[in-house]
Scaffold this active site. Structure first.
Site, short mmCIF file in Angstrom:
data_model
loop_
_atom_site.label_atom_id
_atom_site.label_comp_id
_atom_site.label_asym_id
_atom_site.label_seq_id
_atom_site.Cartn_x
_atom_site.Cartn_y
_atom_site.Cartn_z
N PRO A 277 -81.87 54.56 61.72
CA PRO A 277 -81.96 53.11 61.60
C PRO A 277 -83.40 52.63 61.80
CG PRO A 277 -81.14 53.70 63.77
CD PRO A 277 -81.28 54.99 63.00
N CYS A 345 -104.23 32.35 47.28
CA CYS A 345 -104.26 31.76 45.94
C CYS A 345 -103.26 32.42 45.02
CB CYS A 345 -105.66 31.86 45.37
SG CYS A 345 -106.85 31.07 46.45
N TYR A 374 -90.39 45.60 58.68
CA TYR A 374 -91.03 45.47 57.37
C TYR A 374 -91.87 44.20 57.29
CZ TYR A 374 -87.56 49.09 56.62
OH TYR A 374 -86.80 50.22 56.75
#
Ligand code: LLP
Length: 416
Positions: A277, A345, A374
């Site tokens: 996990p 941008c 993540y």
């Protein structure tokens, strides 16, 4: 959002016993904050549900590889699932035991395999015959036997975002179920490999326990066939993949329920159960704290411009992921429907779109929730933005466990 570890006391958002605004003021923003207790609680939940069953939790390092997080995991007695030489280096730096490391991944290089063999890691989850041949040759050169599990593609639809679904036949991962027995047989004949088991990982952020359990069933049936063919099989690695609640109303099996369901299937087969996990250990343990720079209104939209960007958290634009966004200090100003956007941008630089968020003003702080997995690991320096610091909260104490990058860090290794 409130969880056991991120909670309002009065109108102030805390991580454990620390007001997040105190961290934001001292460490600056943007900034990742992790709760050590939350990480440990999740690891304990897996372990307790599997108590008495021969098992090993190998935390997937890719989800959050900060050394302080890895050190916590190591001290809690868990092992590690790595996918690169860099991750091996990190685990060793954090004091992790090489004997608790499994090496996954479809493209291990010779140099990475040699490094792992030299460090005497527990074993390799191999994904192709070419990789098996290379591993055998490199192990032979060292006069050692490498422990191997074959990563199998069980052809199960994980019903998650296509970019993080891995268990279908058309995916690059694993060895096709129809071919596994032949590959296992041939690999068993290689002198420097010790075939010990099979592994799978059907995807990530899986909310449907049935898909996960379908894979378990297929893997157990495979283990039975391998045994019937006289092939040795001692362990079953079921990968990671358990999803977490990114929205307050999401219904997710918690690690305890997930592990208990697996246990019911695996018990009695005489196999060591391994799990890898990642997200379910660290996602809910972390937030990304950001400061409001500007409010801006176009004829069509309201924007909240913050100092965190897609470079700090890529998940919203990459996976269309939802992360709750809450104020560090609740006020009486109500909510506003807005896009929360960063300074980069790119139109894809958003943390939330058309969201009812707190009606914050410039200078106010926001927490982007469920960002412990993540998040930082996928941060980049695009637009020459230094990557943010990481902070670990331990009860009432906190410390910076990765400093904010400097401009000098940005150009390290470059020559004009
Ligand atoms: N084991 C293997 C072989 C894996 O490939 C992965 C994740 C895991 C374990 C851990 O899975 P978890 O328990 O964390 O679901 N960047 C994406 C997630 C990519 C997952 C890749 N593999 C995201 O932000 O959603």
């Amino acid at each position: 959002m409130t969880t056991d570890f991120f909670n309002y006391q009065g109108d102030t958002l805390y991580c454990d016993q620390v007001p997040l605004a105190e961290i934001a003021a001292r460490a600056g923003t943007p900034c990742y904050v992790y709760s050590a207790e939350a990480i440990l609680a999740r690891l304990r939940a897996y372990d307790e549900a599997l108590a008495g069953l021969d098992h090993r939790i190998c935390y997937a390092v890719k989800a959050n590889s900060n050394l302080a997080v890895l050190a916590l995991v190591a001290r809690a007695g868990a092992g590690f699932d790595i996918v690169s030489g860099g991750e091996l280096f990190r685990v060793l730096k954090a004091g992790g035991d090489p004997a608790g490391i499994v090496f996954s991944g479809v493209g291990k290089t010779a140099a990475e395999i040699e490094y792992a063999l030299d460090q005497r890691i527990h074993g390799f989850n191999c994904e192709s015959e070419a990789e098996l041949a290379l591993l055998d040759a490199l192990a032979a050169r060292r006069g050692v036997k490498a422990r191997v599990a074959l990563r199998v593609n069980p052809d199960v639809d994980a019903a998650t975002h296509p970019h993080i679904s891995t268990g279908l036949r058309e995916h690059k991962f694993g060895i096709d179920m129809a071919e596994v027995e032949g590959v296992y047989q041939r690999a068993s004949a290689l002198g420097n490999l010790k075939l010990e088991g099979v592994s799978c990982h059907i995807g990530s952020q899986i909310l449907d326990l049935d898909a996960l359990m379908e894979a378990v069933g297929k893997m157990l049936a495979l283990a039975g066939r391998l045994r019937a063919a006289g092939l040795p099989i001692r362990h079953l690695d079921l990968g990671g993949g358990l999803g977490v609640a990114y929205t307050p109303d999401a219904r997710t099996p918690d690690p305890r329920a997930f592990a208990a369901a697996i246990r019911a299937q695996v018990e009695g087969h005489g196999l060591t159960l391994m799990l890898e996990p990642g997200r379910s250990i660290v996602a809910e343990a972390g937030v990304l704290v950001t400061r409001v720079l500007y409010r801006k209104r176009s004829p069509r939209k309201e924007f909240i411009v913050v100092d965190a960007a897609m470079t700090d958290l890529i998940r919203p634009v990459l996976y269309n992921a939802h992360h709750e966004i809450v104020p560090l200090r609740r006020t009486a100003l109500g909510t506003v429907r807005a896009d929360v956007v960063g300074p980069v941008c790119e139109t894809g630089d958003f943390l939330a779109r058309d969201r009812d968020v707190a009606n914050v003003l410039p200078g106010d702080y926001l927490a982007v929730c469920t960002a412990g997995a993540y998040g930082f690991v996928a941060a980049s320096n695009y637009n020459s933005r230094p990557r943010p610091p990481e902070v670990l909260v331990e009860g009432a104490a906190w410390r910076v466990v990765r400093a904010r990058e400097t401009f000098d860090d940005l150009v390290r290794g470059e020559t004009p």
